[in-house]
Scaffold this motif. Structure first.
Motif, PDB file in Angstrom:
ATOM      1  N   ALA A 211      -3.664 -81.400  36.787  1.00  0.00           N
ATOM      2  CA  ALA A 211      -5.193 -81.024  37.287  1.00  0.00           C
ATOM      3  C   ALA A 211      -6.369 -81.385  36.244  1.00  0.00           C
ATOM      4  N   PHE A 212      -7.594 -82.045  36.724  1.00  0.00           N
ATOM      5  CA  PHE A 212      -7.807 -82.777  36.462  1.00  0.00           C
ATOM      6  C   PHE A 212      -8.802 -81.912  35.678  1.00  0.00           C
ATOM      7  N   TYR A 213      -9.458 -82.175  34.182  1.00  0.00           N
ATOM      8  CA  TYR A 213     -10.922 -81.064  33.145  1.00  0.00           C
ATOM      9  C   TYR A 213     -11.529 -81.673  32.812  1.00  0.00           C
ATOM     10  N   GLN A 214     -13.035 -81.728  33.242  1.00  0.00           N
ATOM     11  CA  GLN A 214     -13.807 -82.078  32.046  1.00  0.00           C
ATOM     12  C   GLN A 214     -13.528 -82.923  30.383  1.00  0.00           C
ATOM     13  N   VAL A 215     -13.682 -83.624  30.255  1.00  0.00           N
ATOM     14  CA  VAL A 215     -12.472 -83.770  29.283  1.00  0.00           C
ATOM     15  C   VAL A 215     -13.586 -83.629  27.933  1.00  0.00           C
ATOM     16  N   LEU A 223     -23.904 -80.601  31.604  1.00  0.00           N
ATOM     17  CA  LEU A 223     -23.317 -81.649  33.088  1.00  0.00           C
ATOM     18  C   LEU A 223     -23.777 -80.766  34.356  1.00  0.00           C
ATOM     19  N   TYR A 224     -22.818 -79.269  34.412  1.00  0.00           N
ATOM     20  CA  TYR A 224     -23.060 -78.500  35.415  1.00  0.00           C
ATOM     21  C   TYR A 224     -24.346 -77.938  35.561  1.00  0.00           C
ATOM     22  N   LYS A 225     -25.082 -77.635  34.757  1.00  0.00           N
ATOM     23  CA  LYS A 225     -26.344 -77.003  34.581  1.00  0.00           C
ATOM     24  C   LYS A 225     -27.554 -78.416  35.725  1.00  0.00           C
ATOM     25  N   ALA A 242     -17.276 -81.328  46.568  1.00  0.00           N
ATOM     26  CA  ALA A 242     -16.000 -82.120  47.441  1.00  0.00           C
ATOM     27  C   ALA A 242     -15.940 -82.873  46.171  1.00  0.00           C
ATOM     28  N   TYR A 243     -14.540 -83.008  45.998  1.00  0.00           N
ATOM     29  CA  TYR A 243     -13.676 -84.194  45.000  1.00  0.00           C
ATOM     30  C   TYR A 243     -13.805 -82.313  43.674  1.00  0.00           C
ATOM     31  N   CYS A 244     -13.239 -81.393  44.385  1.00  0.00           N
ATOM     32  CA  CYS A 244     -13.267 -79.974  43.019  1.00  0.00           C
ATOM     33  C   CYS A 244     -12.890 -80.398  42.421  1.00  0.00           C
ATOM     34  N   GLY A 245     -11.600 -80.787  41.455  1.00  0.00           N
ATOM     35  CA  GLY A 245     -10.917 -80.328  40.710  1.00  0.00           C
ATOM     36  C   GLY A 245     -10.114 -78.826  41.065  1.00  0.00           C
ATOM     37  N   ILE A 246     -10.141 -78.446  39.472  1.00  0.00           N
ATOM     38  CA  ILE A 246     -10.257 -76.913  39.455  1.00  0.00           C
ATOM     39  C   ILE A 246     -11.507 -76.128  39.851  1.00  0.00           C
ATOM     40  N   THR A 248     -14.528 -75.882  39.313  1.00  0.00           N
ATOM     41  CA  THR A 248     -15.270 -75.988  38.776  1.00  0.00           C
ATOM     42  C   THR A 248     -17.428 -75.293  39.149  1.00  0.00           C
ATOM     43  N   ILE A 249     -17.773 -76.170  39.346  1.00  0.00           N
ATOM     44  CA  ILE A 249     -18.484 -76.570  39.933  1.00  0.00           C
ATOM     45  C   ILE A 249     -18.739 -75.893  41.078  1.00  0.00           C
ATOM     46  N   GLY A 250     -18.329 -75.575  41.972  1.00  0.00           N
ATOM     47  CA  GLY A 250     -18.602 -74.630  43.124  1.00  0.00           C
ATOM     48  C   GLY A 250     -18.560 -73.140  43.205  1.00  0.00           C
ATOM     49  N   VAL A 263     -12.855 -79.121  48.606  1.00  0.00           N
ATOM     50  CA  VAL A 263     -12.227 -80.049  48.318  1.00  0.00           C
ATOM     51  C   VAL A 263     -11.116 -80.916  47.527  1.00  0.00           C
ATOM     52  N   GLU A 264     -10.006 -80.959  47.537  1.00  0.00           N
ATOM     53  CA  GLU A 264      -9.790 -81.313  46.596  1.00  0.00           C
ATOM     54  C   GLU A 264      -8.647 -81.665  47.023  1.00  0.00           C
ATOM     55  N   LEU A 265      -8.038 -83.357  45.942  1.00  0.00           N
ATOM     56  CA  LEU A 265      -6.046 -84.241  46.556  1.00  0.00           C
ATOM     57  C   LEU A 265      -5.044 -83.670  46.134  1.00  0.00           C
ATOM     58  N   ASN A 266      -5.794 -82.807  44.823  1.00  0.00           N
ATOM     59  CA  ASN A 266      -4.568 -82.646  43.801  1.00  0.00           C
ATOM     60  C   ASN A 266      -4.145 -81.217  44.155  1.00  0.00           C
ATOM     61  N   ASP A 312     -18.379 -85.147  43.476  1.00  0.00           N
ATOM     62  CA  ASP A 312     -18.197 -85.295  41.793  1.00  0.00           C
ATOM     63  C   ASP A 312     -16.327 -86.440  42.066  1.00  0.00           C
ATOM     64  N   PRO A 313     -16.898 -87.647  42.960  1.00  0.00           N
ATOM     65  CA  PRO A 313     -15.391 -88.795  42.923  1.00  0.00           C
ATOM     66  C   PRO A 313     -15.429 -89.093  41.626  1.00  0.00           C
ATOM     67  N   PRO A 314     -13.985 -89.845  42.057  1.00  0.00           N
ATOM     68  CA  PRO A 314     -13.382 -90.256  40.490  1.00  0.00           C
ATOM     69  C   PRO A 314     -14.084 -91.728  40.592  1.00  0.00           C
TER      70      PRO A 314
HETATM   71  N1  SAH Z   1     -15.242 -81.599  39.633  1.00  0.00           N
HETATM   72  C1  SAH Z   1     -14.180 -81.451  39.349  1.00  0.00           C
HETATM   73  C2  SAH Z   1     -13.287 -83.077  39.369  1.00  0.00           C
HETATM   74  C3  SAH Z   1     -14.005 -84.072  39.432  1.00  0.00           C
HETATM   75  S1  SAH Z   1     -12.985 -85.472  39.325  1.00  0.00           S
HETATM   76  C4  SAH Z   1     -14.685 -81.163  38.138  1.00  0.00           C
HETATM   77  O1  SAH Z   1     -15.859 -81.272  37.444  1.00  0.00           O
HETATM   78  O2  SAH Z   1     -14.041 -80.808  36.884  1.00  0.00           O
HETATM   79  C5  SAH Z   1     -12.507 -85.933  40.464  1.00  0.00           C
HETATM   80  C6  SAH Z   1     -11.590 -84.884  40.995  1.00  0.00           C
HETATM   81  O3  SAH Z   1     -11.280 -85.794  42.221  1.00  0.00           O
HETATM   82  C7  SAH Z   1     -10.247 -84.971  40.498  1.00  0.00           C
HETATM   83  O4  SAH Z   1      -9.821 -83.663  40.629  1.00  0.00           O
HETATM   84  C8  SAH Z   1      -8.947 -86.085  41.678  1.00  0.00           C
HETATM   85  O5  SAH Z   1      -8.236 -85.792  41.604  1.00  0.00           O
HETATM   86  C9  SAH Z   1     -10.348 -86.090  43.022  1.00  0.00           C
HETATM   87  N2  SAH Z   1      -9.740 -86.605  44.142  1.00  0.00           N
HETATM   88  C10 SAH Z   1      -9.449 -88.062  43.694  1.00  0.00           C
HETATM   89  N3  SAH Z   1      -9.670 -88.426  44.602  1.00  0.00           N
HETATM   90  C11 SAH Z   1      -9.897 -87.643  45.270  1.00  0.00           C
HETATM   91  C12 SAH Z   1     -10.046 -87.550  47.249  1.00  0.00           C
HETATM   92  N4  SAH Z   1      -9.593 -88.922  48.061  1.00  0.00           N
HETATM   93  N5  SAH Z   1     -10.371 -86.477  48.040  1.00  0.00           N
HETATM   94  C13 SAH Z   1     -10.626 -85.396  47.623  1.00  0.00           C
HETATM   95  N6  SAH Z   1     -10.296 -85.522  45.845  1.00  0.00           N
HETATM   96  C14 SAH Z   1      -9.930 -86.509  45.523  1.00  0.00           C
END
Ligand code: SAH
Length: 384
Positions: A211-215, A223-225, A242-246, A248-250, A263-266, A312-314
């Protein structure tokens, strides 16, 4: 501000662009980058600096290699190649993780584990991935191997834990494909829970190996604030993360909102997000595993609405379909969290064309010593 000496690997590694550049100067370069790309949309706020620009990476990856004398080392792939540069310590990575990588190299030799040879496709041990959670002290070690049979695995874990009692979980990840992707699909938990937990913005988050997590955890709170302030929630809103990872922001936003949909793809990340909502007793958040663009298109087609969309897309940014659907959902606000100002610029052009006003552009330094820069943009709908 003091800057520590230049890293000896910087020429071959390619991970850091600003080795030897004083931190203040790095910030000025990033500020200029964002201003040049996004200044046309409005004022760019001064970049928010990291309090600790070194040793911040909570996710550390090492590729295993072996020299002619049989010594095992870990390193990184040389930029644009598959040659391994042996690295003993990195000035932007967590120091405990660095020490664990060193131990793993020594143990691989001690336990006579065959190191993967990429050219011949032989050997067992390919990579180690270490994730640390500073707030809880938990550490995950993921060993990427080509075959699920890992000899003397129990003794291996015992010895690793003897030398690093701070390791709280050990996972085998199976990746037998000749690919540049580090992780394969299958995980086998050897020790502990198979995930670690970190505390962020007062909430507890579990994160799985893939799972993605901010490094940079410390700067993530900053950032989240910014993102949540830009959403200016009043408690009545339906928020899409959108692109919510685990999640965190939501989940950090949920107590100020009526409802959160992530919503998240992984798949693993979505599973973590669901568990994180439960773990923190947040009942007004739900998570969907889908492509964010498809999800938004479907929501718009079903005549749904939203009040705030956080995305928060890639690095590749969002898509025209996503942005068109945002227009149909008619939220009052959009908060765009971006890790690439180039794709952000492209996407902001699309928002602007459909009548959105760009209210705030806030760069945040999440990645000191590298050229990467994060930006939070607050947008307001102006058309009726
Ligand atoms: N908001 C989160 C994750 C941001 S990173 C945080 O702050 O931790 C971007 C996230 O988008 C990753 O978790 C990745 O798996 C997801 N992602 C990539 N392409 C996607 C798509 N097409 N639809 C939904 N999620 C996607």
């Amino acid at each position: 501000m003091a800057t520590i000496g230049k890293c000896p690997y910087s020429n071959r590694c390619g991970g850091c662009d600003y080795q030897g550049v004083p931190y203040e100067e790095q910030l000025a370069i990033k500020q200029k980058t964002v201003r040049t790309l996004l200044g046309g949309f409005g004022k760019v706020e001064p970049i928010l600096a990291a309090e600790h620009p070194e040793y911040y990476r909570n996710k550390v990856h090492g590729v295993f290699g072996r020299d002619r004398k049989g010594n095992v080392y870990t390193g990184i792939y040389e930029e644009n190649s598959h040659r391994i540069v042996p690295v003993r310590g990195c000035m932007i990575e967590d120091q405990k993780a660095t020490a664990i990588l060193q131990t793993l190299s020594e143990m691989a030799r001690q336990f006579k584990i065959h190191i993967y040879d990429e050219d011949r496709g032989t050997g067992l041990l390919r990579h180690a991935l270490i994730r640390t959670a500073a707030s809880t002290g938990e550490i995950m070690v993921v060993l990427v191997i080509t075959d699920p049979i890992f000899p003397s695995k129990n003794n291996f874990v015992k010895e690793l834990r003897r030398r690093h009692p701070e390791v709280t979980t050990v996972v085998l990840n199976i990746n037998d494909r000749p690919t540049s992707m580090v992780l394969g699909e299958r995980n086998i938990v050897l020790y502990g829970k198979g995930f670690i937990e970190d505390v962020l913005c007062g909430l507890r988050f579990r994160l799985s190996p893939s799972a993605f997590y901010q490094v940079n955890s410390e700067q993530t709170a900053v950032l989240y604030k910014q993102a949540i302030d830009a959403a200016a929630l009043t408690g009545t809103e339906r928020v899409i993360d959108a692109y919510c990872g685990i999640g965190t922001i939501g989940l950090c936003a949920a107590k100020g909102a009526l409802e959160v949909i992530g919503v998240e793809l992984n798949r693993d990340a979505v599973r973590d997000a669901v568990a994180n909502a439960r773990r923190n007793e947040i009942k007004n958040a739900r998570f969907v595993c889908a492509d964010a663009g498809d999800f938004m298109v479907n929501m718009a087609a079903e005549g749904e609405t939203a009040d705030v969309v956080i995305l928060d897309p890639p690095r590749s940014g969002s898509t025209a379909a996503f942005i068109e659907s945002v227009n149909k959902l008619r939220p009052a606000k959009v908060v765009y969290v971006s890790c690439d100002p180039n794709t952000l610029k492209r996407d902001l052009e699309l928002f602007k064309k459909s009548g959105w006003k760009i209210r705030r552009i806030q760069p945040v330094d999440m990645f000191p010593y590298t050229k990467h820069v994060e930006t939070v943009v607050g947008l307001q709908r102006t058309n009726t």
